[in-house]
Motif scaffolding. Sequence first.
Motif, PDB file in Angstrom:
ATOM      1  N   GLY A   1       8.515   7.398   4.771  1.00  0.00           N
ATOM      2  CA  GLY A   1       9.667   8.098   4.196  1.00  0.00           C
ATOM      3  C   GLY A   1       9.909   7.692   2.760  1.00  0.00           C
ATOM      4  N   VAL A   2       9.750   6.419   2.462  1.00  0.00           N
ATOM      5  CA  VAL A   2       9.884   5.943   1.078  1.00  0.00           C
ATOM      6  C   VAL A   2       8.776   6.525   0.217  1.00  0.00           C
ATOM      7  CG1 VAL A   2       9.784   3.907  -0.420  1.00  0.00           C
ATOM      8  CG2 VAL A   2      11.078   3.810   1.704  1.00  0.00           C
ATOM      9  N   GLN A   3       7.558   6.508   0.724  1.00  0.00           N
ATOM     10  CA  GLN A   3       6.412   7.031  -0.011  1.00  0.00           C
ATOM     11  C   GLN A   3       6.581   8.521  -0.304  1.00  0.00           C
ATOM     12  OE1 GLN A   3       2.654   7.113   2.112  1.00  0.00           O
ATOM     13  NE2 GLN A   3       1.618   6.282   0.305  1.00  0.00           N
ATOM     14  N   ALA A   4       7.132   9.281   0.641  1.00  0.00           N
ATOM     15  CA  ALA A   4       7.322  10.717   0.465  1.00  0.00           C
ATOM     16  C   ALA A   4       8.520  11.042  -0.424  1.00  0.00           C
ATOM     17  CB  ALA A   4       7.496  11.383   1.825  1.00  0.00           C
ATOM     18  N   GLY A   5       9.346  10.052  -0.717  1.00  0.00           N
ATOM     19  CA  GLY A   5      10.510  10.276  -1.562  1.00  0.00           C
ATOM     20  C   GLY A   5      11.744  10.702  -0.787  1.00  0.00           C
ATOM     21  N   LYS A   6      11.682  10.702   0.531  1.00  0.00           N
ATOM     22  CA  LYS A   6      12.825  11.077   1.352  1.00  0.00           C
ATOM     23  C   LYS A   6      13.823   9.932   1.477  1.00  0.00           C
ATOM     24  CE  LYS A   6      10.109  14.335   4.030  1.00  0.00           C
ATOM     25  NZ  LYS A   6       9.509  14.633   5.328  1.00  0.00           N
ATOM     26  N   ILE A   7      13.329   8.708   1.353  1.00  0.00           N
ATOM     27  CA  ILE A   7      14.162   7.509   1.394  1.00  0.00           C
ATOM     28  C   ILE A   7      13.992   6.810   0.054  1.00  0.00           C
ATOM     29  CG2 ILE A   7      14.553   5.299   2.531  1.00  0.00           C
ATOM     30  CD1 ILE A   7      13.228   6.530   5.045  1.00  0.00           C
TER      31      ILE A   7
ATOM     32  N   GLY B   1       0.813  -1.211   0.000  1.00  0.00           N
ATOM     33  CA  GLY B   1       0.000   0.000   0.000  1.00  0.00           C
ATOM     34  C   GLY B   1       0.846   1.260   0.000  1.00  0.00           C
ATOM     35  N   TYR B   2       1.992   1.210   0.661  1.00  0.00           N
ATOM     36  CA  TYR B   2       2.899   2.355   0.672  1.00  0.00           C
ATOM     37  C   TYR B   2       3.750   2.418  -0.599  1.00  0.00           C
ATOM     38  CZ  TYR B   2       1.988   3.226   5.629  1.00  0.00           C
ATOM     39  OH  TYR B   2       1.398   3.528   6.834  1.00  0.00           O
ATOM     40  N   LEU B   3       4.175   1.259  -1.097  1.00  0.00           N
ATOM     41  CA  LEU B   3       5.147   1.219  -2.186  1.00  0.00           C
ATOM     42  C   LEU B   3       4.543   1.125  -3.589  1.00  0.00           C
ATOM     43  CD1 LEU B   3       7.737  -1.244  -0.603  1.00  0.00           C
ATOM     44  CD2 LEU B   3       7.706   1.254  -0.495  1.00  0.00           C
ATOM     45  N   ARG B   4       3.304   0.698  -3.695  1.00  0.00           N
ATOM     46  CA  ARG B   4       2.689   0.416  -4.981  1.00  0.00           C
ATOM     47  C   ARG B   4       2.715   1.571  -5.994  1.00  0.00           C
ATOM     48  NH1 ARG B   4      -1.964  -1.881  -3.232  1.00  0.00           N
ATOM     49  NH2 ARG B   4      -0.985  -3.897  -3.133  1.00  0.00           N
ATOM     50  N   PRO B   5       2.532   2.840  -5.588  1.00  0.00           N
ATOM     51  CA  PRO B   5       2.514   3.901  -6.598  1.00  0.00           C
ATOM     52  C   PRO B   5       3.803   4.013  -7.420  1.00  0.00           C
ATOM     53  CG  PRO B   5       1.641   4.716  -4.535  1.00  0.00           C
ATOM     54  CD  PRO B   5       2.191   3.346  -4.268  1.00  0.00           C
ATOM     55  N   LYS B   6       4.940   3.657  -6.837  1.00  0.00           N
ATOM     56  CA  LYS B   6       6.207   3.839  -7.548  1.00  0.00           C
ATOM     57  C   LYS B   6       6.956   2.537  -7.825  1.00  0.00           C
ATOM     58  CE  LYS B   6      10.400   6.567  -7.485  1.00  0.00           C
ATOM     59  NZ  LYS B   6      11.140   7.634  -6.848  1.00  0.00           N
ATOM     60  N   TYR B   7       6.810   1.549  -6.946  1.00  0.00           N
ATOM     61  CA  TYR B   7       7.611   0.329  -7.041  1.00  0.00           C
ATOM     62  C   TYR B   7       6.769  -0.857  -7.475  1.00  0.00           C
ATOM     63  CZ  TYR B   7      11.002   3.177  -4.600  1.00  0.00           C
ATOM     64  OH  TYR B   7      11.862   4.186  -4.254  1.00  0.00           O
TER      65      TYR B   7
ATOM     66  N   ARG C   1       6.816  -5.012  19.964  1.00  0.00           N
ATOM     67  CA  ARG C   1       6.189  -5.198  18.643  1.00  0.00           C
ATOM     68  C   ARG C   1       5.648  -3.868  18.121  1.00  0.00           C
ATOM     69  NH1 ARG C   1       8.888  -8.007  16.825  1.00  0.00           N
ATOM     70  NH2 ARG C   1       9.793  -9.063  18.528  1.00  0.00           N
ATOM     71  N   LYS C   2       5.008  -3.094  19.013  1.00  0.00           N
ATOM     72  CA  LYS C   2       4.454  -1.806  18.605  1.00  0.00           C
ATOM     73  C   LYS C   2       5.566  -0.846  18.207  1.00  0.00           C
ATOM     74  CE  LYS C   2       1.422   1.915  20.013  1.00  0.00           C
ATOM     75  NZ  LYS C   2       0.673   2.539  21.067  1.00  0.00           N
ATOM     76  N   GLU C   3       6.653  -0.850  18.970  1.00  0.00           N
ATOM     77  CA  GLU C   3       7.786   0.027  18.667  1.00  0.00           C
ATOM     78  C   GLU C   3       8.383  -0.300  17.297  1.00  0.00           C
ATOM     79  OE1 GLU C   3      12.240   0.455  20.419  1.00  0.00           O
ATOM     80  OE2 GLU C   3      10.615   0.463  21.894  1.00  0.00           O
ATOM     81  N   ARG C   4       8.593  -1.589  17.037  1.00  0.00           N
ATOM     82  CA  ARG C   4       9.170  -1.998  15.750  1.00  0.00           C
ATOM     83  C   ARG C   4       8.188  -1.764  14.605  1.00  0.00           C
ATOM     84  NH1 ARG C   4      14.080  -4.810  15.936  1.00  0.00           N
ATOM     85  NH2 ARG C   4      13.625  -5.519  13.831  1.00  0.00           N
ATOM     86  N   TYR C   5       6.898  -1.944  14.858  1.00  0.00           N
ATOM     87  CA  TYR C   5       5.876  -1.672  13.846  1.00  0.00           C
ATOM     88  C   TYR C   5       5.885  -0.188  13.476  1.00  0.00           C
ATOM     89  CZ  TYR C   5       1.275  -0.973  11.767  1.00  0.00           C
ATOM     90  OH  TYR C   5       0.249  -0.610  10.925  1.00  0.00           O
ATOM     91  N   GLU C   6       5.923   0.679  14.476  1.00  0.00           N
ATOM     92  CA  GLU C   6       5.924   2.113  14.208  1.00  0.00           C
ATOM     93  C   GLU C   6       7.179   2.530  13.450  1.00  0.00           C
ATOM     94  OE1 GLU C   6       5.338   3.736  18.113  1.00  0.00           O
ATOM     95  OE2 GLU C   6       3.149   3.458  17.991  1.00  0.00           O
ATOM     96  N   ARG C   7       8.304   1.890  13.744  1.00  0.00           N
ATOM     97  CA  ARG C   7       9.537   2.180  13.006  1.00  0.00           C
ATOM     98  C   ARG C   7       9.413   1.748  11.550  1.00  0.00           C
ATOM     99  NH1 ARG C   7      14.913  -0.410  15.093  1.00  0.00           N
ATOM    100  NH2 ARG C   7      14.555  -1.902  13.447  1.00  0.00           N
ATOM    101  N   ALA C   8       8.781   0.609  11.315  1.00  0.00           N
ATOM    102  CA  ALA C   8       8.580   0.135   9.944  1.00  0.00           C
ATOM    103  C   ALA C   8       7.661   1.078   9.172  1.00  0.00           C
ATOM    104  CB  ALA C   8       7.991  -1.285   9.954  1.00  0.00           C
ATOM    105  N   VAL C   9       6.588   1.515   9.802  1.00  0.00           N
ATOM    106  CA  VAL C   9       5.650   2.431   9.142  1.00  0.00           C
ATOM    107  C   VAL C   9       6.324   3.766   8.860  1.00  0.00           C
ATOM    108  CG1 VAL C   9       3.510   3.735   9.460  1.00  0.00           C
ATOM    109  CG2 VAL C   9       3.574   1.295   9.984  1.00  0.00           C
TER     110      VAL C   9
END
Length: 139
Positions: free
Chosen positions: A102-108, A41-47, A89-97
């Motif tokens: 960041g990838v979706q915004a083009g910063k990463i 859902g995050y990566l589909r527009p570009k990747y 789990r919540k901490e690692r999930y939030e880091r993944a999101v």
Amino acid sequence: MFITDEDYKVVIGESALKVVSQVSSENRSNAEMEAQEEIAGYLRPKYDCAALFAAEGDERNRLVVMYCCDIALYHMAASLPQKMGMEIRKERYERAVKWLEGVQAGKIVPDLPVVLDEDGEPVSGTFIYGCQKKQRYNW
């Protein structure tokens, strides 16, 4: 599958994985598919997500694999009684999101296969917009 048993060893121990997945391969499989869809859902527009998740072994992006494990574990841990182990789990999930945003915004810019059009050119998932300076007609 995109995620293997070896991939989970980076983020969780073997016995803890059995507890979190409730020793159900169906529960684990569902969580992995949900994690893949959430990432897509995050990566589909570009990747090219089909190519991304079809990759095997060393062809896979290690960071996407790790974040897919984290998201799947977060979904599996949500079904545990009294939300056991949910803090990490919540901490690692939030880091993944955060990384996905960041990838979706083009910063990463990760090394992932991009979506190509009919001519084999990369499809741009961004819009450029603007307008003229606002005119004020106060005499």
